[in-house]
Design an enzyme around this catalytic site. Structure first.
Site, PDB file in Angstrom:
ATOM      1  N   GLN A   1       0.741  -1.248   0.168  1.00 17.92           N
ATOM      2  CA  GLN A   1       0.106   0.003   0.035  1.00 17.92           C
ATOM      3  C   GLN A   1       0.978   1.321  -0.179  1.00 17.92           C
ATOM      4  O   GLN A   1       1.924   1.365   0.569  1.00 17.92           O
ATOM      5  CB  GLN A   1      -0.814   0.101   1.135  1.00 17.92           C
ATOM      6  CG  GLN A   1      -1.821  -1.132   1.368  1.00 17.92           C
ATOM      7  CD  GLN A   1      -2.790  -0.859   2.573  1.00 17.92           C
ATOM      8  OE1 GLN A   1      -3.700  -0.310   2.463  1.00 17.92           O
ATOM      9  NE2 GLN A   1      -2.400  -1.592   3.782  1.00 17.92           N
TER      10      GLN A   1
ATOM     11  N   LYS B   1     -15.309   8.853   7.174  1.00 15.32           N
ATOM     12  CA  LYS B   1     -14.394   8.826   6.234  1.00 15.32           C
ATOM     13  C   LYS B   1     -14.503   9.289   4.732  1.00 15.32           C
ATOM     14  O   LYS B   1     -15.950   9.622   4.601  1.00 15.32           O
ATOM     15  CB  LYS B   1     -13.835   7.375   5.812  1.00 15.32           C
ATOM     16  CG  LYS B   1     -15.065   6.583   5.368  1.00 15.32           C
ATOM     17  CD  LYS B   1     -14.527   5.238   5.136  1.00 15.32           C
ATOM     18  CE  LYS B   1     -15.881   4.130   4.753  1.00 15.32           C
ATOM     19  NZ  LYS B   1     -15.367   2.715   4.490  1.00 15.32           N
TER      20      LYS B   1
END
Length: 584
Positions: free
Chosen positions: A321, A405
């Site tokens: 990531q 989020k």
């Protein structure tokens, strides 16, 4: 984009029509579930062992569906008792299981059209005439475990697409045909980028060509985050069970973790990097003057994804990531999110993506933390989006249990949507109840920081898969694994081809001289079809004498062949690379 509820209702109704048609053609079929999904619907079915469906049967099923639609039958809803429902579906074991699992106070409803009855909450269209008989198509068959449990029966999932108008279906099928040509798995083999080994599912073997692109992406991201004030860290691949228990992952994520044992202690290969980042934060006393602390990690994570969900490099078990965790005060949430949004827009622009959709996920019902804290966090996110010049769509109740989020979706060149970037506000992991991270505030008291989890690309593997399909393998110059191919008109000019190649390599241009014994035409064909190299330099006697190169630009550039000096060409290429230009 908001879900078109009317269109989804039509698609779900069309799933019922498909189920009826299949029952006509395949008597004895058992039905599980048939929901609407993006662009269409599916139905999970158990076919008689001696009479299974194949894709060759699709035209017959579609013909039968059109006969049903022509009847203009109404969709009739009826509420029934549990006993009535069990009797009605006595020969359908999957429906019986669903009925038995319903809460005692659940209203049980059935829908009937044209003599076919299904267990369903609805809603449905009023009648079959609201489904356009020329705007649907069965597309594929797949296997699906009942209720996603590998210990339960494997059912046959029949997929279909459905739209309001025939032209919408036509456009979609054209897009899918184009997507098939761009399939990263096929191009990965054709261009010698990577391979996947069935003995090692979900793990990627990167070949030199693919790994070159991968490292170019990683070097780019490393430069971008360093310029934006991040400090790069690296945390262990294997960490003890005790840490994962304190973070909460052991209780919520254990089934997706690879677990090992050493000296009678359990460890897990990390599926994510956040606990490691907090351990670094906690390794020394921190002050409010240290905040915000931006910790970036290109951490290699491993998740035990079911083999049936794996898909090329898009869905894997081992991945890296472009991860980062920002430790900050509550007052810094807004400025940090705004800063991140600007960074994300710049990165996406350099990769050729300028059209974004931002999804804002708000407090779910099962949240932790008080309402006032949630409201402050949501306002900070909202203000930050506006500061970054981004509009957003609300996803009510879709936030993480620990905080709101943002999700960022981009669109590729054939209109497909990809969810890549995200930033999440987390009050819980640094708390005393979890990993107990603290800093000394201006009041000389200890406080818990807020943790922002964020990623831009998501994973390098998946993002590279998206890029392969977006560019159909024809990468812009700055990303191409081979930027220049030097081809002599004959082996008599190998020495000059090698001289040109070495000059380009010295300028940090990814160049390769083709000096084998095959003829020039054959070399150019290979370079064009397999490597999709942006520039082919043809060199012969004239070029050697004048110290020039004859530049053939890749076909998608629309440019004509041009003669340049070596230095002129070097500067031309470096300008495209340094500006991250999409043009050749």
């Amino acid at each position: 984009m908001a879900v078109d509820e009317k269109l989804q209702t039509m698609r779900h109704s069309c799933a019922h029509v498909m189920a009826e048609a299949i029952l006509h053609l395949f008597p004895g079929t058992k039905f599980a579930i048939g929901p609407a999904i993006d662009n269409g619907f599916y139905y999970d079915l158990e076919f008689p062992t001696d009479h299974k469906i194949t894709e060759e049967d699709f035209p017959a099923v579609e013909k039968e569906m059109r006969k049903i639609l022509a009847s203009n039958a109404e969709f009739v809803r009826k509420e029934v008792s549990k006993d009535e429902a069990l009797k009605l579906f006595a020969d359908q074991p999957y429906k019986v299981e669903l009925i038995n699992d319903l809460p005692a106070d659940e209203v049980i409803s059935i829908y009937t059209q044209d003599g076919f009855t299904d267990l369903c909450r609805g809603p449905h269209v009023a009648s079959t005439k609201e489904i356009n008989a020329q705007a649907f198509k069965l597309t594929k068959i797949a296997g699906a475990y009942w209720r996603g449990d590998s210990n339960r029966p494997m059912l046959t999932r029949v997929y279909a697409v459905a739209f309001a108008k025939p032209n919408d279906l036509k456009d979609y099928l054209k897009m899918m045909e184009e997507a098939e040509k761009r399939d990263h798995r096929k191009l990965g083999v054709q261009m010698d980028l990577f391979h996947l080994d069935p003995e090692d599912p979900g793990q990627i073997f990167w070949h030199p060509n693919g790994w070159t692109i991968y490292t170019v992406m990683q070097d780019y991201m490393r430069k971008m985050v360093r310029r934006d004030g991040y400090k790069e860290v690296n945390t262990p691949a294997i960490m003890p069970r005790t840490l994962w228990e304190r973070s909460g992952h052991w209780g919520h994520y254990k089934q997706n973790m690879f677990i090992t044992e050493s000296e009678k202690r359990l460890f897990a290969i990390k599926p994510m990097n956040c606990p490691g980042a907090l351990e670094i934060f906690k390794s020394r006393q921190r002050s409010y003057k240290d905040l915000p602390l931006r910790l970036a990690e290109f951490g290699h994570d491993v998740r035990n994804e079911p083999s049936g969900t794996l898909h090329g490099v898009m869905r894997v078990r081992g991945f890296v990531q472009d991860d980062a965790h920002i430790l900050c005060t509550e007052e810094q949430i807004g400025p940090e999110v705004a800063r991140f949004c600007k960074l994300l827009k710049n990165v996406y622009h350099d990769f050729g993506f300028d059209d974004l959709v931002v999804k804002f996920s708000t407090m779910p019902e099962d949240h932790v933390g008080d309402l006032e804290t949630w409201q402050r966090a949501e306002k900070a996110l909202s203000d930050a989006c506006h500061e970054a010049g981004l509009d957003y769509e609300i996803q009510p109740g879709e936030g993480a249990f620990y905080g709101p989020k943002l999700e960022f979706k981009l669109f590729d060149c054939i209109g497909r949507e990809w969810q890549c970037g995200t930033i999440q506000v987390d009050y819980q992991l640094p708390s005393a109840e979890r990993l107990d991270a603290t800093y000394i505030g201006s009041d000389n008291a200890r406080h818990h920081p807020v943790m922002l989890h964020r990623a831009i690309l998501g994973s390098f593997e998946r993002f590279l898969g998206i890029l392969i399909e977006n560019f159909a393998g024809a990468f812009p110059t700055w990303l191409a694994f081979e930027q220049v191919a030097v081809v002599p008109v004959s082996n008599e000019f190998d020495d000059y081809a090698n001289e040109v190649n070495e000059a380009l390599l010295a300028a940090d241009i990814r160049s390769n001289a083709y000096l084998d014994d095959s003829n020039m035409k054959s070399k150019i064909k290979t370079i064009t079809s397999e490597h999709k190299t942006p520039y082919i330099l043809v060199v012969g006697g004239k070029e050697k004498e004048a110290k020039t190169v004859a530049v053939r630009f890749r076909a998608d550039s629309g440019l004509q062949q041009k003669v340049m000096s070596i230095d002129e060409f070097k500067n031309y290429v470096l300008d495209k690379v340094n500006s991250h230009s999409m043009a050749i």
